[in-house]
Scaffold this motif. Sequence first.
Motif, PDB file in Angstrom:
ATOM      1  N   GLN A 130       7.088   9.888   7.532  1.00 27.81           N
ATOM      2  CA  GLN A 130       6.981   8.728   6.645  1.00 27.81           C
ATOM      3  C   GLN A 130       5.724   7.934   7.000  1.00 27.81           C
ATOM      4  O   GLN A 130       5.607   7.395   8.102  1.00 27.81           O
ATOM      5  N   PRO A 131       4.775   7.858   6.057  1.00 28.70           N
ATOM      6  CA  PRO A 131       3.570   7.061   6.294  1.00 28.70           C
ATOM      7  C   PRO A 131       3.850   5.570   6.114  1.00 28.70           C
ATOM      8  O   PRO A 131       4.642   5.164   5.259  1.00 28.70           O
ATOM      9  N   VAL A 132       3.216   4.762   6.952  1.00 32.37           N
ATOM     10  CA  VAL A 132       3.392   3.312   6.915  1.00 32.37           C
ATOM     11  C   VAL A 132       2.019   2.655   7.035  1.00 32.37           C
ATOM     12  O   VAL A 132       1.157   3.134   7.776  1.00 32.37           O
ATOM     13  N   ALA A 133       1.822   1.568   6.312  1.00 30.21           N
ATOM     14  CA  ALA A 133       0.566   0.819   6.396  1.00 30.21           C
ATOM     15  C   ALA A 133       0.844  -0.615   6.816  1.00 30.21           C
ATOM     16  O   ALA A 133       1.810  -1.229   6.363  1.00 30.21           O
ATOM     17  N   LEU A 134      -0.018  -1.132   7.686  1.00 28.24           N
ATOM     18  CA  LEU A 134       0.031  -2.528   8.103  1.00 28.24           C
ATOM     19  C   LEU A 134      -1.221  -3.215   7.580  1.00 28.24           C
ATOM     20  O   LEU A 134      -2.337  -2.885   7.992  1.00 28.24           O
ATOM     21  N   THR A 175      -4.506   4.698   1.191  1.00 27.03           N
ATOM     22  CA  THR A 175      -4.157   4.159  -0.131  1.00 27.03           C
ATOM     23  C   THR A 175      -3.190   2.989  -0.009  1.00 27.03           C
ATOM     24  O   THR A 175      -3.339   1.965  -0.676  1.00 27.03           O
ATOM     25  N   LEU A 176      -2.174   3.133   0.861  1.00 29.74           N
ATOM     26  CA  LEU A 176      -1.206   2.057   1.057  1.00 29.74           C
ATOM     27  C   LEU A 176      -1.895   0.810   1.634  1.00 29.74           C
ATOM     28  O   LEU A 176      -1.581  -0.314   1.244  1.00 29.74           O
ATOM     29  N   LEU A 177      -2.830   1.029   2.556  1.00 33.26           N
ATOM     30  CA  LEU A 177      -3.532  -0.096   3.180  1.00 33.26           C
ATOM     31  C   LEU A 177      -4.348  -0.863   2.144  1.00 33.26           C
ATOM     32  O   LEU A 177      -4.291  -2.107   2.087  1.00 33.26           O
ATOM     33  N   GLN A 178      -5.088  -0.171   1.313  1.00 34.02           N
ATOM     34  CA  GLN A 178      -5.909  -0.834   0.309  1.00 34.02           C
ATOM     35  C   GLN A 178      -5.040  -1.563  -0.713  1.00 34.02           C
ATOM     36  O   GLN A 178      -5.390  -2.644  -1.187  1.00 34.02           O
ATOM     37  N   LYS A 179      -3.878  -0.997  -1.027  1.00 29.93           N
ATOM     38  CA  LYS A 179      -2.946  -1.639  -1.939  1.00 29.93           C
ATOM     39  C   LYS A 179      -2.450  -2.963  -1.327  1.00 29.93           C
ATOM     40  O   LYS A 179      -2.404  -3.996  -2.000  1.00 29.93           O
ATOM     41  N   GLY A 180      -2.085  -2.919  -0.048  1.00 30.33           N
ATOM     42  CA  GLY A 180      -1.605  -4.121   0.621  1.00 30.33           C
ATOM     43  C   GLY A 180      -2.666  -5.199   0.705  1.00 30.33           C
ATOM     44  O   GLY A 180      -2.387  -6.389   0.482  1.00 30.33           O
TER      45      GLY A 180
END
Length: 291
Positions: A207-211, A282-287
Amino acid sequence: MVEYEREPSMHDPQAALAPAAPLERERVRRSVFRAAFLAPLLLFALLPMGLVHLVLTRSPVASHRYLIPRWWYRFALRVVGMRVIREGRLTKDRPLLTLSNHVSWTDILVLGAHVPGCFVAKADMADWPGVGFLTRFTRSIFVKRDDRRNVGEQAREIGDRLRHGEPVILFPEGTTAAGTSLKPFKSSLLGAVRLARPAEDGAMTIQPVALAYVRRGGKPMDERERRDYAAWIDDEEFAPHLTSVLFGKPLTVRLIFGEPFDVGPDADRKRLTRTAEETIGTLLQKGLAEG
Protein backbone atom coordinates in the motif's frame (compact mmCIF):
# COMPACT_ATOMS: atom_id res chain seq x y z
CA MET A 1 -9.41 25.25 15.92
CA VAL A 2 -7.11 27.22 13.65
CA GLU A 3 -6.79 30.94 14.25
CA TYR A 4 -5.85 33.34 11.47
CA GLU A 5 -4.34 36.79 11.79
CA ARG A 6 -6.18 39.64 10.14
CA GLU A 7 -4.66 41.26 7.08
CA PRO A 8 -2.73 44.49 7.82
CA SER A 9 -4.39 47.75 6.90
CA MET A 10 -2.54 50.04 4.51
CA HIS A 11 -3.99 53.09 6.27
CA ASP A 12 -3.13 52.26 9.87
CA PRO A 13 -0.29 49.70 10.10
CA GLN A 14 0.09 50.06 13.89
CA ALA A 15 -3.58 49.33 14.52
CA ALA A 16 -3.46 46.40 12.11
CA LEU A 17 -0.65 44.76 14.08
CA ALA A 18 -2.61 44.89 17.35
CA PRO A 19 -4.88 41.85 16.76
CA ALA A 20 -1.90 39.74 15.70
CA ALA A 21 0.04 40.24 18.94
CA PRO A 22 -2.44 38.46 21.28
CA LEU A 23 -2.68 35.56 18.83
CA GLU A 24 1.09 35.23 18.71
CA ARG A 25 1.37 35.37 22.51
CA GLU A 26 -1.32 32.70 22.81
CA ARG A 27 0.50 30.48 20.32
CA VAL A 28 3.78 30.83 22.22
CA ARG A 29 2.00 30.14 25.51
CA ARG A 30 0.58 26.90 24.12
CA SER A 31 3.99 25.88 22.79
CA VAL A 32 5.62 26.49 26.17
CA PHE A 33 2.88 24.46 27.87
CA ARG A 34 3.46 21.55 25.51
CA ALA A 35 7.21 21.63 26.05
CA ALA A 36 7.14 22.22 29.82
CA PHE A 37 4.33 19.85 30.80
CA LEU A 38 3.31 17.44 28.08
CA ALA A 39 6.81 16.52 26.86
CA PRO A 40 8.07 15.34 30.30
CA LEU A 41 4.77 13.54 30.82
CA LEU A 42 5.29 11.78 27.49
CA LEU A 43 8.71 10.54 28.60
CA PHE A 44 7.67 9.51 32.11
CA ALA A 45 4.75 7.57 30.66
CA LEU A 46 7.20 5.26 28.88
CA LEU A 47 7.89 3.18 32.02
CA PRO A 48 4.32 2.07 32.83
CA MET A 49 3.51 1.82 29.13
CA GLY A 50 6.61 -0.31 28.63
CA LEU A 51 5.43 -2.87 31.17
CA VAL A 52 2.07 -3.22 29.43
CA HIS A 53 3.85 -3.23 26.08
CA LEU A 54 5.94 -6.25 27.09
CA VAL A 55 2.77 -8.22 27.73
CA LEU A 56 0.99 -7.10 24.55
CA THR A 57 3.94 -7.97 22.30
CA ARG A 58 3.19 -11.62 23.08
CA SER A 59 -0.43 -11.32 21.97
CA PRO A 60 -1.51 -13.59 19.10
CA VAL A 61 -3.36 -10.59 17.64
CA ALA A 62 -0.88 -8.55 15.59
CA SER A 63 -2.61 -5.19 16.15
CA HIS A 64 -2.34 -5.63 19.94
CA ARG A 65 1.46 -5.62 19.71
CA TYR A 66 1.42 -2.00 18.59
CA LEU A 67 -1.43 -0.73 20.77
CA ILE A 68 0.86 1.08 23.24
CA PRO A 69 3.23 2.52 20.59
CA ARG A 70 0.25 3.89 18.64
CA TRP A 71 -1.08 5.55 21.79
CA TRP A 72 2.37 7.00 22.44
CA TYR A 73 2.66 8.31 18.84
CA ARG A 74 -0.75 9.98 19.07
CA PHE A 75 0.20 11.66 22.33
CA ALA A 76 3.49 12.76 20.77
CA LEU A 77 1.57 14.44 17.93
CA ARG A 78 -0.27 16.49 20.53
CA VAL A 79 3.00 17.41 22.19
CA VAL A 80 4.49 18.78 18.97
CA GLY A 81 1.18 20.38 17.99
CA MET A 82 0.79 18.68 14.62
CA ARG A 83 -2.53 18.28 12.84
CA VAL A 84 -3.05 15.24 10.60
CA ILE A 85 -5.61 15.16 7.79
CA ARG A 86 -6.12 11.52 6.82
CA GLU A 87 -7.38 10.53 3.39
CA GLY A 88 -8.26 6.90 2.75
CA ARG A 89 -7.64 4.00 5.10
CA LEU A 90 -5.10 1.33 5.81
CA THR A 91 -6.01 -1.91 4.07
CA LYS A 92 -6.88 -4.95 6.19
CA ASP A 93 -5.05 -7.29 3.80
CA ARG A 94 -2.04 -9.14 5.19
CA PRO A 95 0.90 -9.60 4.80
CA LEU A 96 1.28 -5.86 4.20
CA LEU A 97 4.19 -3.67 3.21
CA THR A 98 3.49 0.07 3.54
CA LEU A 99 5.66 2.38 1.43
CA SER A 100 5.90 6.12 2.12
CA ASN A 101 7.90 9.16 1.11
CA HIS A 102 10.16 10.55 3.82
CA VAL A 103 10.34 14.22 4.82
CA SER A 104 11.21 14.40 8.52
CA TRP A 105 11.42 12.55 11.83
CA THR A 106 7.82 13.67 12.34
CA ASP A 107 6.80 11.19 9.60
CA ILE A 108 7.36 8.44 12.16
CA LEU A 109 4.87 10.02 14.56
CA VAL A 110 2.24 10.41 11.82
CA LEU A 111 2.58 6.92 10.36
CA GLY A 112 3.07 5.24 13.74
CA ALA A 113 -0.19 6.76 14.99
CA HIS A 114 -2.16 5.32 12.05
CA VAL A 115 -0.39 2.09 11.05
CA PRO A 116 -0.12 -0.72 13.67
CA GLY A 117 3.22 -1.96 12.39
CA CYS A 118 6.99 -1.67 12.58
CA PHE A 119 9.43 0.63 10.80
CA VAL A 120 12.53 -0.43 8.92
CA ALA A 121 15.18 1.93 10.35
CA LYS A 122 18.86 2.59 9.75
CA ALA A 123 21.03 0.67 12.21
CA ASP A 124 22.82 3.77 13.48
CA MET A 125 19.54 5.09 14.89
CA ALA A 126 19.77 2.45 17.63
CA ASP A 127 22.70 4.39 19.11
CA TRP A 128 21.10 7.85 19.05
CA PRO A 129 20.49 9.24 22.57
CA GLY A 130 16.81 8.83 23.45
CA VAL A 131 15.81 8.06 19.88
CA GLY A 132 17.49 4.66 20.02
CA PHE A 133 15.39 3.64 23.02
CA LEU A 134 12.21 4.83 21.33
CA THR A 135 12.91 2.95 18.11
CA ARG A 136 13.48 -0.25 20.09
CA PHE A 137 10.37 0.44 22.19
CA THR A 138 8.31 0.69 19.00
CA ARG A 139 9.82 -2.59 17.71
CA SER A 140 11.68 -1.14 14.72
CA ILE A 141 13.76 -3.42 12.49
CA PHE A 142 17.32 -2.11 12.19
CA VAL A 143 19.15 -2.67 8.93
CA LYS A 144 22.68 -1.96 7.71
CA ARG A 145 22.12 -1.30 4.05
CA ASP A 146 25.82 -1.37 3.18
CA ASP A 147 26.57 -4.58 5.11
CA ARG A 148 25.91 -7.51 2.80
CA ARG A 149 26.97 -10.03 5.42
CA ASN A 150 23.84 -9.32 7.48
CA VAL A 151 21.36 -9.05 4.61
CA GLY A 152 20.02 -12.56 5.19
CA GLU A 153 19.48 -12.05 8.91
CA GLN A 154 17.82 -8.68 8.40
CA ALA A 155 15.60 -10.09 5.67
CA ARG A 156 14.52 -12.96 7.91
CA GLU A 157 13.38 -10.53 10.61
CA ILE A 158 11.32 -8.59 8.08
CA GLY A 159 9.86 -11.85 6.81
CA ASP A 160 8.96 -13.01 10.31
CA ARG A 161 7.07 -9.79 11.02
CA LEU A 162 5.16 -10.03 7.73
CA ARG A 163 4.28 -13.68 8.28
CA HIS A 164 2.93 -12.88 11.75
CA GLY A 165 0.53 -10.31 10.33
CA GLU A 166 2.46 -7.17 11.28
CA PRO A 167 2.54 -4.39 8.67
CA VAL A 168 6.08 -3.31 7.82
CA ILE A 169 6.64 0.40 7.07
CA LEU A 170 9.45 1.24 4.67
CA PHE A 171 10.81 4.52 3.31
CA PRO A 172 12.07 3.52 -0.18
CA GLU A 173 14.00 6.78 -0.63
CA GLY A 174 16.34 5.60 2.10
CA THR A 175 16.68 9.15 3.41
CA THR A 176 14.64 12.33 3.89
CA ALA A 177 13.75 14.80 1.13
CA ALA A 178 12.52 18.39 1.04
CA GLY A 179 8.85 17.44 0.90
CA THR A 180 8.02 18.86 -2.54
CA SER A 181 9.30 15.97 -4.67
CA LEU A 182 10.75 12.49 -4.26
CA LYS A 183 14.29 11.26 -4.26
CA PRO A 184 14.86 8.13 -6.39
CA PHE A 185 13.53 5.00 -4.70
CA LYS A 186 16.11 2.32 -3.91
CA SER A 187 15.15 -1.00 -5.46
CA SER A 188 17.57 -2.77 -3.10
CA LEU A 189 15.27 -2.03 -0.17
CA LEU A 190 12.33 -3.69 -1.88
CA GLY A 191 14.65 -6.47 -2.93
CA ALA A 192 15.42 -7.15 0.73
CA VAL A 193 11.70 -7.47 1.45
CA ARG A 194 11.31 -9.88 -1.47
CA LEU A 195 14.24 -11.89 -0.12
CA ALA A 196 12.45 -12.04 3.22
CA ARG A 197 9.51 -13.89 1.72
CA PRO A 198 10.02 -17.42 0.39
CA ALA A 199 8.14 -18.30 -2.80
CA GLU A 200 5.76 -20.59 -0.92
CA ASP A 201 4.46 -17.60 1.08
CA GLY A 202 2.48 -16.43 -1.94
CA ALA A 203 1.41 -12.86 -2.67
CA MET A 204 2.00 -9.82 -0.51
CA THR A 205 0.00 -6.58 -0.41
CA ILE A 206 1.72 -3.24 -0.93
CA GLN A 207 0.00 0.00 0.00
CA PRO A 208 1.56 3.29 -1.12
CA VAL A 209 1.24 6.26 1.24
CA ALA A 210 2.11 9.94 0.77
CA LEU A 211 2.90 12.53 3.42
CA ALA A 212 2.28 16.08 2.23
CA TYR A 213 3.18 18.88 4.65
CA VAL A 214 0.85 21.63 3.54
CA ARG A 215 0.32 24.31 6.20
CA ARG A 216 2.12 26.13 8.98
CA GLY A 217 0.06 28.08 11.48
CA GLY A 218 -3.03 27.32 9.38
CA LYS A 219 -1.59 29.03 6.30
CA PRO A 220 -0.34 27.27 3.14
CA MET A 221 3.42 26.77 2.88
CA ASP A 222 5.39 27.45 -0.26
CA GLU A 223 8.34 25.34 -1.37
CA ARG A 224 10.88 27.36 0.64
CA GLU A 225 8.84 27.24 3.85
CA ARG A 226 8.29 23.51 3.43
CA ARG A 227 12.05 23.00 3.15
CA ASP A 228 12.87 25.35 6.05
CA TYR A 229 10.23 24.29 8.57
CA ALA A 230 8.79 20.85 7.71
CA ALA A 231 11.71 18.94 6.23
CA TRP A 232 14.56 17.56 8.30
CA ILE A 233 17.40 16.48 6.04
CA ASP A 234 19.74 13.81 7.38
CA ASP A 235 22.84 15.96 7.81
CA GLU A 236 21.01 18.63 9.81
CA GLU A 237 21.20 18.79 13.60
CA PHE A 238 18.20 17.31 15.37
CA ALA A 239 17.87 19.67 18.35
CA PRO A 240 17.25 22.90 16.33
CA HIS A 241 14.59 21.20 14.24
CA LEU A 242 12.91 19.74 17.31
CA THR A 243 12.86 23.21 18.89
CA SER A 244 11.40 24.68 15.69
CA VAL A 245 8.59 22.12 15.67
CA LEU A 246 7.84 22.48 19.39
CA PHE A 247 7.87 26.28 19.58
CA GLY A 248 7.09 27.23 15.99
CA LYS A 249 3.72 27.56 14.32
CA PRO A 250 1.92 24.19 14.20
CA LEU A 251 2.30 22.08 11.07
CA THR A 252 -0.50 20.38 9.15
CA VAL A 253 0.24 17.22 7.17
CA ARG A 254 -1.95 15.27 4.76
CA LEU A 255 -1.65 11.50 5.23
CA ILE A 256 -2.89 9.95 1.98
CA PHE A 257 -3.41 6.19 1.71
CA GLY A 258 -3.27 4.98 -1.88
CA GLU A 259 -4.93 1.93 -3.37
CA PRO A 260 -3.25 -1.33 -2.26
CA PHE A 261 -2.09 -3.88 -4.82
CA ASP A 262 -0.85 -7.46 -4.61
CA VAL A 263 2.56 -8.62 -5.77
CA GLY A 264 3.72 -12.17 -6.23
CA PRO A 265 7.06 -13.64 -5.14
CA ASP A 266 8.42 -13.39 -8.69
CA ALA A 267 7.67 -9.68 -9.15
CA ASP A 268 10.48 -7.70 -10.73
CA ARG A 269 11.86 -5.44 -7.96
CA LYS A 270 12.98 -2.67 -10.30
CA ARG A 271 9.62 -2.47 -12.03
CA LEU A 272 7.89 -2.63 -8.65
CA THR A 273 10.11 0.21 -7.41
CA ARG A 274 9.22 2.40 -10.40
CA THR A 275 5.50 1.71 -9.92
CA ALA A 276 5.67 2.61 -6.23
CA GLU A 277 7.67 5.77 -6.95
CA GLU A 278 5.23 6.96 -9.61
CA THR A 279 2.19 6.22 -7.43
CA ILE A 280 3.52 7.94 -4.31
CA GLY A 281 4.74 10.89 -6.41
CA THR A 282 1.23 11.34 -7.80
CA LEU A 283 -0.32 11.14 -4.32
CA LEU A 284 2.22 13.66 -2.99
CA GLN A 285 1.50 16.21 -5.71
CA LYS A 286 -2.23 15.75 -5.17
CA GLY A 287 -1.83 16.42 -1.44
CA LEU A 288 0.31 19.52 -2.01
CA ALA A 289 -2.14 20.89 -4.55
CA GLU A 290 -5.09 20.50 -2.19
CA GLY A 291 -3.18 22.35 0.55
